[in-house]
Design a protein around this motif. Structure first.
Motif, PDB file in Angstrom:
ATOM      1  N   VAL A  22       0.849  -1.192   0.000  1.00 16.64           N
ATOM      2  CA  VAL A  22       0.000   0.000   0.000  1.00 16.64           C
ATOM      3  C   VAL A  22       0.887   1.244   0.000  1.00 16.64           C
ATOM      4  CG1 VAL A  22      -1.635   1.370   1.358  1.00 16.64           C
ATOM      5  CG2 VAL A  22      -1.957  -1.106   1.119  1.00 16.64           C
ATOM      6  N   THR A  23       0.720   2.050  -1.016  1.00 17.06           N
ATOM      7  CA  THR A  23       1.505   3.274  -1.173  1.00 17.06           C
ATOM      8  C   THR A  23       0.581   4.431  -1.534  1.00 17.06           C
ATOM      9  OG1 THR A  23       3.482   2.060  -1.911  1.00 17.06           O
ATOM     10  CG2 THR A  23       3.349   4.409  -2.466  1.00 17.06           C
ATOM     11  N   PHE A  24       0.574   5.451  -0.719  1.00 18.64           N
ATOM     12  CA  PHE A  24      -0.144   6.681  -1.072  1.00 18.64           C
ATOM     13  C   PHE A  24       0.293   7.793  -0.123  1.00 18.64           C
ATOM     14  CE2 PHE A  24      -3.211   4.567   1.844  1.00 18.64           C
ATOM     15  CZ  PHE A  24      -3.424   5.584   2.783  1.00 18.64           C
ATOM     16  N   SER A  25      -0.009   9.029  -0.502  1.00 15.82           N
ATOM     17  CA  SER A  25       0.248  10.205   0.320  1.00 15.82           C
ATOM     18  C   SER A  25      -1.036  10.998   0.462  1.00 15.82           C
ATOM     19  CB  SER A  25       1.337  11.089  -0.300  1.00 15.82           C
ATOM     20  OG  SER A  25       2.581  10.414  -0.344  1.00 15.82           O
ATOM     21  N   VAL A  26      -1.163  11.691   1.587  1.00 20.09           N
ATOM     22  CA  VAL A  26      -2.308  12.553   1.837  1.00 20.09           C
ATOM     23  C   VAL A  26      -1.769  13.931   2.202  1.00 20.09           C
ATOM     24  CG1 VAL A  26      -4.348  12.960   3.263  1.00 20.09           C
ATOM     25  CG2 VAL A  26      -3.716  10.621   2.627  1.00 20.09           C
ATOM     26  N   GLY A  27      -2.308  14.946   1.531  1.00 22.71           N
ATOM     27  CA  GLY A  27      -1.806  16.297   1.744  1.00 22.71           C
ATOM     28  C   GLY A  27      -2.822  17.223   2.352  1.00 22.71           C
ATOM     29  N   PRO A  28      -2.402  18.420   2.724  1.00 27.10           N
ATOM     30  CA  PRO A  28      -3.313  19.419   3.288  1.00 27.10           C
ATOM     31  C   PRO A  28      -4.478  19.689   2.348  1.00 27.10           C
ATOM     32  CG  PRO A  28      -1.031  20.131   3.498  1.00 27.10           C
ATOM     33  CD  PRO A  28      -1.013  18.931   2.612  1.00 27.10           C
ATOM     34  N   GLY A  29      -5.660  19.871   2.931  1.00 24.85           N
ATOM     35  CA  GLY A  29      -6.837  20.174   2.148  1.00 24.85           C
ATOM     36  C   GLY A  29      -7.596  18.963   1.640  1.00 24.85           C
ATOM     37  N   GLU A  30      -7.080  17.767   1.908  1.00 21.54           N
ATOM     38  CA  GLU A  30      -7.763  16.550   1.444  1.00 21.54           C
ATOM     39  C   GLU A  30      -8.642  15.956   2.539  1.00 21.54           C
ATOM     40  OE1 GLU A  30      -5.928  13.968  -1.784  1.00 21.54           O
ATOM     41  OE2 GLU A  30      -4.243  14.289  -0.406  1.00 21.54           O
ATOM     42  N   MET A  31      -9.835  15.556   2.157  1.00 20.77           N
ATOM     43  CA  MET A  31     -10.751  14.808   3.023  1.00 20.77           C
ATOM     44  C   MET A  31     -10.867  13.416   2.416  1.00 20.77           C
ATOM     45  SD  MET A  31     -13.159  14.442   5.367  1.00 20.77           S
ATOM     46  CE  MET A  31     -14.791  13.740   5.661  1.00 20.77           C
TER      47      MET A  31
END
Length: 252
Positions: A22-31
């Motif tokens: 599992v590879t992913f990134s979550v950034g500011p402003g994301e719900m």
């Protein structure tokens, strides 16, 4: 800069591979809504990302010290019964612990965060009541408020709206959405696909041992993918009030 980065994350429990790669990134402003069938590993993924259980791969949060992590992410686990008879306002104030000195009272700036969280979760009328005497839904709201009071760049919540009545489910999802609009990152695991479609900017579908899909709700919640992941048919319609998404029938 991302609030969370996972690379080749995998979890094995009792000799069974729950998920891998599992590879992913979550950034500011994301719900971000984390969805998937029972047993797909949504809770395990969140706990592994936080460094709470052993895993393969890497998580940007797991590399932080406990003190740094408490300032980087607020965590609301699925199990949330409050056993101690402490006032609701004190439960919410626990969210400020990562910032407080070892001794002394609650500084004004920290108290302001507590008051704001009580307001947002409609808890002012319950602030002096023993949290252990609240209903399950009221306890859930108190713990969401505690997470808000922590005021971190990232909020992660495991099924935060389970047990809430419809009005408070919608209110909580709006709060999470507003936090993202204010520039924070939010990750919530959900079983209500209708609320996920209406309020999330992005969905990550965990199924068949990994990430089956990652994209906008319209991209992820396709009829074909819902039949494959959940075994259900679905109905979707864009309306003047926003998208409406409803699972319909179990499919063979």
């Amino acid at each position: 800069m991302s609030a969370l980065s996972l690379s080749d994350l995998g979890v094995t429990l009792r000799g069974r591979t729950v998920f891998s790669d599992v590879t992913f990134s979550v950034g500011p402003g994301e719900m971000v809504g984390l969805i998937g069938p029972n047993g797909a590993g949504k809770t395990s993924l969140m706990r592994a990302a936080l460094g709470l259980i052993p895993c393969d791969g890497t998580s940007s949060l797991a590399t932080l010290s406990p003190a740094e992590r408490a300032r980087a992410v607020a965590w609301m686990p699925q199990a949330r019964e409050i056993a101690w008879p402490v006032p609701v306002e004190r439960v919410v104030a626990l969210g400020r612990l990562p910032y407080l000195p070892l001794r002394g009272g609650l500084p004004d700036q920290d108290r302001a965060h507590v008051e704001s969280a009580l307001d947002r979760l409609d808890l002012q009328g319950l602030r002096h009541r023993a949290a252990s005497r609240l209903s399950g839904g009221e306890q859930a709201r108190a713990l969401i408020a505690r997470a808000l009071a922590q005021d971190t760049p990232l909020l992660m919540a495991d099924e935060p709206i389970a047990g809430l009545d419809p009005a408070h489910q919608i209110s909580a999802m709006r709060i999470f959405r507003d936090l993202a609009r204010e520039g924070r990152a939010v990750i919530v695991s959900l079983h209500d696909l209708g609320l996920a479609a209406r309020h999330c900017t992005r969905l990550i579908l965990l199924a068949e041992g990994g990430v089956m899909a990652d994209g906008t709700p319209a991209e992820v919640l396709s009829p074909e993918r819902m039949a494959r992941a959940f075994g259900v048919s679905v109905w979707h319609q864009d309306t003047p009030h926003g998208p409406v998404f409803q699972p319909l029938e179990v499919v063979d």
